[in-house]
Design an enzyme around this catalytic site. Sequence first.
Site, short mmCIF file in Angstrom:
data_model
loop_
_atom_site.label_atom_id
_atom_site.label_comp_id
_atom_site.label_asym_id
_atom_site.label_seq_id
_atom_site.Cartn_x
_atom_site.Cartn_y
_atom_site.Cartn_z
N TYR A 141 0.89 -1.25 0.05
CA TYR A 141 0.06 0.16 0.00
C TYR A 141 0.73 1.19 -0.01
O TYR A 141 0.59 2.23 -0.80
CB TYR A 141 -1.14 -0.04 1.10
CG TYR A 141 -1.83 1.40 1.37
CD1 TYR A 141 -2.52 1.51 0.66
CD2 TYR A 141 -1.24 2.35 2.40
CE1 TYR A 141 -3.17 3.07 0.74
CE2 TYR A 141 -2.09 3.53 2.69
CZ TYR A 141 -2.85 3.95 1.69
OH TYR A 141 -3.20 4.91 1.93
N LYS A 145 1.31 4.20 -3.16
CA LYS A 145 0.93 5.71 -2.95
C LYS A 145 2.08 6.50 -3.12
O LYS A 145 2.07 7.62 -4.08
CB LYS A 145 0.60 6.06 -1.35
CG LYS A 145 -0.52 5.36 -1.10
CD LYS A 145 -2.02 5.86 -1.71
CE LYS A 145 -2.36 6.93 -1.58
NZ LYS A 145 -3.57 7.19 -2.15
N ALA A 169 -2.63 12.15 6.63
CA ALA A 169 -1.94 11.43 7.58
C ALA A 169 -3.17 10.44 7.83
O ALA A 169 -3.94 10.10 6.94
CB ALA A 169 -1.74 12.08 9.05
N SER A 183 -9.49 3.90 7.19
CA SER A 183 -8.79 3.85 8.39
C SER A 183 -9.45 3.80 9.59
O SER A 183 -9.22 3.56 10.79
CB SER A 183 -7.33 4.92 8.61
OG SER A 183 -8.07 6.24 8.43
#
Length: 318
Positions: A141, A145, A169, A183
Amino acid sequence: MERVLVTGGTGFVAGWCIAGLLDRGYAVRTTVRDGRSPAQPPVETVRADLTSDDGWDAAVADCAYVLHVASPLGLDGRADAGALISPARDGALRVLRAATRSGVRRVVMTSSTAATTPADSRGVADETVWTDPADPNLTPYRRSKLLAERAAWDYAAANGLELTTVLPAAVFGPVRSPANAGSVEVIARLLTGRPPLLPRFGFTIVDVRDLADLHIRAMTDPAAAGERFIGAGEFRWLAEIAATLRTHLGGAARKVPTRPVPDGLVRALARVVPPLRTLTPLLGRDLTFTSAKAQRVLGFTPRPVAETILDCARSLPG
């Protein structure tokens, strides 16, 4: 009325971007990967997938701006590099090429602080930092990015496209839909007592509402052209997040764990528990990402982290 394309309209961040744009009077179009998740009026929906060229010219047609938010997540640790890197990097290039053909004024692309992480696991990182692609600890992941943002900047430079990237973040905050909460799963798991012990993980947190606002500011501010902006608030250890939940949520937080777990046991468990694999590089990492540039240039104002954590928890289905 100016039209904005928001890619990945069923996602957590994209949903708040859409809401913010509508509040500001923009016409909004969004993309979905299939016909099963249509946007609600007045949002127009176009079917387009990051793995295919089909649909992208129609998606960007007559749009003044593009917020390219869509990207594969793979947060459970089971997705391999190919399943994440190709859609993230090649998908971003598909969006940028279509935007160039359509004459879009600016593309704001959602990257990640995964792309601006120094080798040193302590201190403060800003937008001048680029993650080392040779770092052996990069998960698929995080690598996706980094490579997607690098490819986007290379394309923009070669083709005269006005690009801005926003690097979030850890994104928490209230969910608009239980699907694709990203998340936020960290908070959901704590409320159900998982994990039963608290690993020494820490996160710089950004509220999804503040992040959406940052995307929109970056979309139109002349000072944002050609710039990277970290979207971040305060750093918190997982134990501190758990303590916030227990202190303020009463009985709703009765299952939230209280005891720490040794680092060695976490590393051992990560070999057999896929969700831990993506987080193991964070173990004991006391690294803060600063949004000072976004605050100075764009007026970004992150809210208190306790508000973000509690609003997130209260928005989750019981």
